[in-house]
Design a protein around this motif. Sequence first.
Motif, PDB file in Angstrom:
ATOM      1  N   UNK A   1       0.836  -1.199   0.000  1.00 55.45           N
ATOM      2  CA  UNK A   1       0.000   0.000   0.000  1.00 55.45           C
ATOM      3  C   UNK A   1       0.875   1.255   0.000  1.00 55.45           C
ATOM      4  N   UNK A   2       0.331   2.298  -0.514  1.00 53.32           N
ATOM      5  CA  UNK A   2       0.946   3.626  -0.434  1.00 53.32           C
ATOM      6  C   UNK A   2       0.235   4.360   0.702  1.00 53.32           C
ATOM      7  N   UNK A   3       0.975   4.567   1.792  1.00 48.41           N
ATOM      8  CA  UNK A   3       0.368   5.029   3.042  1.00 48.41           C
ATOM      9  C   UNK A   3       0.909   6.396   3.418  1.00 48.41           C
ATOM     10  N   UNK A   4       0.011   7.292   3.794  1.00 46.81           N
ATOM     11  CA  UNK A   4       0.377   8.601   4.322  1.00 46.81           C
ATOM     12  C   UNK A   4       0.024   8.634   5.800  1.00 46.81           C
ATOM     13  N   UNK A   5       1.025   8.876   6.636  1.00 44.55           N
ATOM     14  CA  UNK A   5       0.804   9.058   8.065  1.00 44.55           C
ATOM     15  C   UNK A   5       0.931  10.540   8.372  1.00 44.55           C
ATOM     16  N   UNK A   6      -0.138  11.120   8.856  1.00 41.83           N
ATOM     17  CA  UNK A   6      -0.111  12.532   9.245  1.00 41.83           C
ATOM     18  C   UNK A   6       0.481  12.588  10.655  1.00 41.83           C
ATOM     19  N   UNK A   7       1.784  12.661  10.694  1.00 46.83           N
ATOM     20  CA  UNK A   7       2.558  12.522  11.918  1.00 46.83           C
ATOM     21  C   UNK A   7       3.707  11.584  11.605  1.00 46.83           C
ATOM     22  N   UNK A   8       3.848  10.560  12.429  1.00 49.07           N
ATOM     23  CA  UNK A   8       4.880   9.568  12.185  1.00 49.07           C
ATOM     24  C   UNK A   8       6.125   9.741  13.011  1.00 49.07           C
ATOM     25  N   UNK A   9       6.101  10.686  13.958  1.00 49.22           N
ATOM     26  CA  UNK A   9       7.294  10.918  14.782  1.00 49.22           C
ATOM     27  C   UNK A   9       7.038  10.660  16.259  1.00 49.22           C
ATOM     28  N   UNK A  10       5.805  10.435  16.672  1.00 47.20           N
ATOM     29  CA  UNK A  10       5.502  10.282  18.096  1.00 47.20           C
ATOM     30  C   UNK A  10       4.607   9.074  18.328  1.00 47.20           C
ATOM     31  N   UNK A  11       4.989   8.268  19.249  1.00 47.12           N
ATOM     32  CA  UNK A  11       4.260   7.135  19.816  1.00 47.12           C
ATOM     33  C   UNK A  11       3.446   6.348  18.790  1.00 47.12           C
ATOM     34  N   UNK A  12       2.090   6.483  18.782  1.00 49.27           N
ATOM     35  CA  UNK A  12       1.277   5.636  17.917  1.00 49.27           C
ATOM     36  C   UNK A  12       1.560   5.881  16.440  1.00 49.27           C
ATOM     37  N   UNK A  13       1.629   7.121  16.021  1.00 53.14           N
ATOM     38  CA  UNK A  13       1.865   7.376  14.595  1.00 53.14           C
ATOM     39  C   UNK A  13       3.244   6.880  14.181  1.00 53.14           C
TER      40      UNK A  13
ATOM     41  N   UNK B   1       1.461  14.581  -3.134  1.00 55.04           N
ATOM     42  CA  UNK B   1       0.930  14.453  -4.493  1.00 55.04           C
ATOM     43  C   UNK B   1      -0.326  13.608  -4.623  1.00 55.04           C
ATOM     44  N   UNK B   2      -0.800  13.019  -3.524  1.00 56.63           N
ATOM     45  CA  UNK B   2      -2.075  12.309  -3.571  1.00 56.63           C
ATOM     46  C   UNK B   2      -1.968  10.886  -4.060  1.00 56.63           C
ATOM     47  N   UNK B   3      -3.135  10.270  -4.265  1.00 58.86           N
ATOM     48  CA  UNK B   3      -3.189   8.894  -4.700  1.00 58.86           C
ATOM     49  C   UNK B   3      -2.861   7.911  -3.591  1.00 58.86           C
ATOM     50  N   UNK B   4      -3.305   8.190  -2.377  1.00 59.08           N
ATOM     51  CA  UNK B   4      -2.968   7.358  -1.222  1.00 59.08           C
ATOM     52  C   UNK B   4      -3.936   6.184  -1.091  1.00 59.08           C
ATOM     53  N   UNK B   5      -3.382   5.000  -0.869  1.00 59.94           N
ATOM     54  CA  UNK B   5      -4.230   3.852  -0.549  1.00 59.94           C
ATOM     55  C   UNK B   5      -4.799   3.980   0.854  1.00 59.94           C
ATOM     56  N   UNK B   6      -4.061   4.627   1.728  1.00 62.62           N
ATOM     57  CA  UNK B   6      -4.516   4.793   3.101  1.00 62.62           C
ATOM     58  C   UNK B   6      -3.896   6.036   3.708  1.00 62.62           C
ATOM     59  N   UNK B   7      -4.698   6.761   4.471  1.00 60.68           N
ATOM     60  CA  UNK B   7      -4.216   7.892   5.269  1.00 60.68           C
ATOM     61  C   UNK B   7      -4.520   7.582   6.725  1.00 60.68           C
ATOM     62  N   UNK B   8      -3.553   7.857   7.605  1.00 61.21           N
ATOM     63  CA  UNK B   8      -3.737   7.677   9.044  1.00 61.21           C
ATOM     64  C   UNK B   8      -3.616   9.042   9.708  1.00 61.21           C
ATOM     65  N   UNK B   9      -4.677   9.444  10.375  1.00 58.87           N
ATOM     66  CA  UNK B   9      -4.769  10.760  11.009  1.00 58.87           C
ATOM     67  C   UNK B   9      -4.934  10.577  12.519  1.00 58.87           C
TER      68      UNK B   9
END
Length: 337
Positions: free
Chosen positions: A1-13, A60-68
């Motif tokens: 998958x092509x995944x975007x994590x809005x975060x990714x530097x702290x704990x759960x993300x 650039x978009x086209x994400x299979x999944x976004x995690x917010x």
Amino acid sequence: MRILVLGGTAFLSAETARQAVAAGHDVTCFARGTSTTPPDGATWVRGDRALGAAAYAELDGGWDAVVEVSRDPVQAGEALDVLGAVAAHWTFVSSCSVYADHSIPGADEAAELLEPLPAGQSGTPETYGESKSAIEQMTLAVVGEKAHIVRAGLISGPGDGTDRYGYWPARFAAGPGPVLVPDIPEAATQIIDVRDLAVWILQSAGGGLTGTYNALGDVVRFEDYLVESQRAAGTGAGDGVAHDVVRAEEKWLVENGIEYWAGPDSLPLWLPGDHDGFQARSNRAARERGMVLRPWQETLAATLEDERSRGLDRERKAGLSRETEQRLVALWRGRQT
């Protein structure tokens, strides 16, 4: 998958991004990175969400999944407006703090919610539940047919910076002396391991799971949690160095200025009497949809290991200082004579 994590530097993300990279996914983390950086293997797009919708210009978009994981309705709404249409699946990590009533053990996802924060109003620590409620509402309005809303409870495990779940095993491991505890042996505790939650988030995104679910651990008696904390710390009965556990009445603790749950001068995981359901909600729906939980004792052991690595005697965000604890023990024992 092509995944975007809005975060990714702290704990759960961060844990979600790490697991996604390890599983071979194409992972992008959108974060400022002011204190830490995303995990190795992830693409890091630097961005400050305080700048508004323009902050997402490099995505650039086209994400299979976004995690917010946001707790700010304004920022969450801007992300939905910009990215909602170009994401095939959208996970929003909400909170069980969205519920209006915390008194009923076993309540499920149908329970009444807090009124959402008014449109355009940014969240504050005092409006955490209302903020998450507002973001849930916006998420459903914008990407409802592809939204997975995860109402997490207390999350712990390695990397937990709240100092709540780790307080008790760390206190027993820190050294001898009386340990002051609230006299609530039958009270419920309920945590979910950050690693298990991240697994389920990614699994659900890959399978296209949508809907709203309580992502919670199983209920554990406070007394069982204390006993296991002592055992993990090597200070349990039979270990030769068992602590003197001093059990104080709840009313007395309140009268002496001790706070519930978290923060300075608190006894973590202790809750007011009208919160019997706060750590005892139903996790059945998520369990039935693939959420797997490791034994809670394993999470406690990993949390203690993380506590040791950060320093058992460090200044904490939650719990009692040793000086305050000693003063309170003396006061409590004085009233017993």
